[in-house]
Design a protein around this motif. Sequence first.
Motif, short mmCIF file in Angstrom:
data_model
loop_
_atom_site.label_atom_id
_atom_site.label_comp_id
_atom_site.label_asym_id
_atom_site.label_seq_id
_atom_site.Cartn_x
_atom_site.Cartn_y
_atom_site.Cartn_z
N LYS A 99 -6.78 4.45 6.49
CA LYS A 99 -7.38 5.56 5.75
C LYS A 99 -6.39 6.64 5.33
CE LYS A 99 -11.81 4.45 5.75
NZ LYS A 99 -12.61 4.32 4.51
N TRP A 100 -5.38 6.90 6.16
CA TRP A 100 -4.53 8.08 5.95
C TRP A 100 -3.08 7.71 5.68
CZ3 TRP A 100 -6.37 12.95 5.48
CH2 TRP A 100 -7.65 13.21 5.98
N SER A 101 -2.48 8.42 4.74
CA SER A 101 -1.04 8.33 4.50
C SER A 101 -0.54 9.71 4.10
CB SER A 101 -0.72 7.29 3.42
OG SER A 101 -1.44 7.57 2.23
N GLY A 102 0.76 9.91 4.14
CA GLY A 102 1.30 11.23 3.84
C GLY A 102 2.72 11.15 3.33
N SER A 103 3.22 12.27 2.83
CA SER A 103 4.59 12.32 2.32
C SER A 103 5.18 13.70 2.56
CB SER A 103 4.63 12.00 0.82
OG SER A 103 3.91 12.96 0.08
N LEU A 104 6.51 13.75 2.61
CA LEU A 104 7.24 15.00 2.76
C LEU A 104 8.49 14.89 1.89
CD1 LEU A 104 7.39 17.74 4.33
CD2 LEU A 104 8.90 16.55 5.94
N ASN A 111 -7.99 7.54 1.90
CA ASN A 111 -8.69 6.47 1.19
C ASN A 111 -10.17 6.50 1.56
OD1 ASN A 111 -6.45 5.14 -0.19
ND2 ASN A 111 -5.75 4.61 1.86
N VAL A 112 -10.98 7.04 0.69
CA VAL A 112 -12.42 7.13 0.94
C VAL A 112 -13.01 5.73 1.04
CG1 VAL A 112 -14.61 8.05 0.09
CG2 VAL A 112 -12.47 9.30 -0.31
N THR A 113 -12.62 4.87 0.10
CA THR A 113 -12.96 3.44 0.13
C THR A 113 -11.69 2.68 -0.25
OG1 THR A 113 -13.58 3.30 -2.21
CG2 THR A 113 -15.30 4.02 -0.67
N GLU A 114 -11.80 1.36 -0.37
CA GLU A 114 -10.64 0.58 -0.80
C GLU A 114 -10.24 0.92 -2.23
OE1 GLU A 114 -11.21 -3.55 -0.32
OE2 GLU A 114 -11.27 -3.50 1.87
N GLN A 115 -11.16 1.48 -3.01
CA GLN A 115 -10.89 1.77 -4.42
C GLN A 115 -10.69 3.25 -4.72
OE1 GLN A 115 -14.58 -0.42 -5.60
NE2 GLN A 115 -13.22 -1.43 -7.09
N SER A 161 14.49 15.55 -6.47
CA SER A 161 13.52 15.49 -5.37
C SER A 161 13.82 14.28 -4.50
CB SER A 161 12.08 15.39 -5.92
OG SER A 161 11.15 15.25 -4.87
N LEU A 162 13.78 14.47 -3.18
CA LEU A 162 14.02 13.40 -2.21
C LEU A 162 12.94 13.48 -1.15
CD1 LEU A 162 15.87 11.13 -1.07
CD2 LEU A 162 17.07 12.94 0.19
N GLY A 163 12.29 12.36 -0.86
CA GLY A 163 11.21 12.41 0.11
C GLY A 163 10.97 11.09 0.82
N VAL A 164 10.10 11.13 1.82
CA VAL A 164 9.65 9.95 2.54
C VAL A 164 8.13 9.97 2.60
CG1 VAL A 164 11.73 9.65 3.94
CG2 VAL A 164 9.89 11.12 4.77
N GLY A 165 7.55 8.77 2.60
CA GLY A 165 6.12 8.65 2.73
C GLY A 165 5.79 7.59 3.76
N GLY A 166 4.65 7.72 4.39
CA GLY A 166 4.27 6.75 5.40
C GLY A 166 2.77 6.57 5.46
N ARG A 167 2.34 5.36 5.80
CA ARG A 167 0.92 5.09 6.00
C ARG A 167 0.63 5.14 7.49
NH1 ARG A 167 -2.34 -0.46 4.82
NH2 ARG A 167 -0.52 -1.23 5.97
N PHE A 168 -0.29 6.04 7.89
CA PHE A 168 -0.61 6.22 9.30
C PHE A 168 -1.60 5.16 9.79
CE2 PHE A 168 -0.13 10.76 7.70
CZ PHE A 168 1.25 10.75 7.87
N ASN A 169 -2.59 4.84 8.95
CA ASN A 169 -3.57 3.81 9.25
C ASN A 169 -4.22 3.39 7.94
OD1 ASN A 169 -5.66 5.78 8.70
ND2 ASN A 169 -5.34 6.57 10.77
N ASN A 211 0.80 -1.22 0.00
CA ASN A 211 0.00 0.00 0.00
C ASN A 211 0.84 1.27 0.00
OD1 ASN A 211 -2.44 -1.32 -0.04
ND2 ASN A 211 -2.67 -1.36 2.18
N THR A 212 2.06 1.19 0.49
CA THR A 212 2.87 2.40 0.51
C THR A 212 3.22 2.86 -0.89
OG1 THR A 212 4.95 1.17 0.66
CG2 THR A 212 3.90 1.82 2.73
N THR A 213 3.15 1.98 -1.89
CA THR A 213 3.43 2.40 -3.26
C THR A 213 2.39 3.38 -3.77
OG1 THR A 213 2.23 0.55 -4.26
CG2 THR A 213 4.55 0.20 -3.77
#
Length: 375
Positions: free
Chosen positions: A293-298, A329-333, A283-291, A3-5
Amino acid sequence: MKNTTLLAASLAVGATGAYAGGMDRSGMSISPLFEDGTYVELSFGSVSPDVSGTLGVSSGDVTPSYTQLSGAYKRDLSDQLSMALIIDQPYGADIDYTDGTGYAIAGSNASVNTTAITALLRYKFNENFSVYGGVRNLSSEGEVYLNIPVPNAPAGVTFPYAMETSTENDWGYLVGAAYEIPDIALRASLTFNSSIDIKFDAHEESVGLASQLNPTGTLDESMKVTMPKSVNFDFQTGIAADTLLMFSARWAEWTSTTINPVGYKAIVGDNLVDHDNDTISYSLGVGGRFNEKWSGSLSVGYEKSHGGFAGNLAPRDGYKSITAGLKYNVTEQTAISGGVSYVWVGDANTKIGNFETSFEDNTAVGFGLKLSHTF
């Protein structure tokens, strides 16, 4: 880790790309080609630059705000073959020296608008290796109005010049290869984008043409412009549970791109637009999945300043940036992504006639939204 992709280093569409070298704006990403299954996305970006220079008086902000739109559709044709259609606005320019400021070329303005449709096929030899390629159709047009300084006259003494082009559609191609290790979300891809030759019909108007080429002060001509070839390298890999490291680099051969209308060159003795250096943007960054529903990147971005003189239609030299994004993620899709970029625009010096100007301490802010759905 899979999912992190789904995280994207380019959630904030706009500001960083807008200040890459030359007229780069979108970065020509092909990331939708690597999505799973049948996939569609729509993106909207808005960019608000604040760029001003000084020559006795301030030019005021010479860079209008603008928007960026893009979309993509991807589907699998078989277990090994997939296709994608991508629409974006890869190149552009907007400059407007507000009239009435007292600046030497006040009232001058220019714009370049492009839209590209890219069709891609990807063939997977196995789960690790794949190759891809396709064609790109570029629609482009431009116009410029300048108050040209009179040679050897005091600053502010000018005469008008205008040029507009036809809207043209021209073709290029791209090829690339990718290596993946799905279990750790690793993917490295290298993409070559060909140059695109454009043959515009151009119309020029200026009192300066009356003494140089045409007593009517107008000139119609054929003008060739080459948009640069470029190479994109994109890399990502999982570095911890639900955490992704991302890196990208883009090289573009902007030294091959000149805009040189016959009339303008006869009047001024120089190209309307040219570039002294090719560019590489990082560009160089990191991303993470919090749960679930939510993920983010910097991410941070960088392009080297080369020094020398920049053009008055692009008074900048390199940049540094920071971009933050969130995905829900509003839904799985279905997912909604959003982000914001803050850009420190590189200081630049320009010339107006025999006078030197400086553009310093300038910035840009961009935000973007993306709606994506997997069928």
